[in-house]
Design a protein around this motif. Structure first.
Motif: not given
Length: 82
Positions: A12-24, A44-50
């Motif tokens: 959750r910390e990485l997702e919040g810091y990088f504003n990324a979609h949740p990891a699977s 960065l894939h199609e303007d979204e962080r994963h």
């Protein structure tokens, strides 16, 4: 050089810091990340962080067989008889 590092963050910390979609997968702190382990990275894939898993380490361009991995000590010419 062994290439080890420490990772203190949770998913959750990485997702919040990088504003990324949740990891699977669940990301836990690892205070001794070593080459050959899988680590989380942000892409960065199609303007979204994963967050994805990738292999940590270096495979030299001249390596023919990466399946046989030597220890760091052997690569740097250490004494095997210790």
């Amino acid at each position: 050089m062994c290439g080890r590092f420490a990772r203190y963050s949770l998913s959750r910390e990485l997702e919040g810091y990088f504003n990324a979609h949740p990891a699977s997968f669940e990301i836990q702190p690892n205070y001794n990340v070593a080459p050959t382990q899988e680590i989380p990275i942000v892409i960065l894939h199609e303007d979204e962080r994963h967050i994805r898993k990738r292999h940590w380490g270096l495979v030299p361009f001249w390596a023919k067989d990466i399946s046989s991995r030597l220890s760091n000590d052997q690569r740097q010419g250490g004494n095997r008889n210790l």
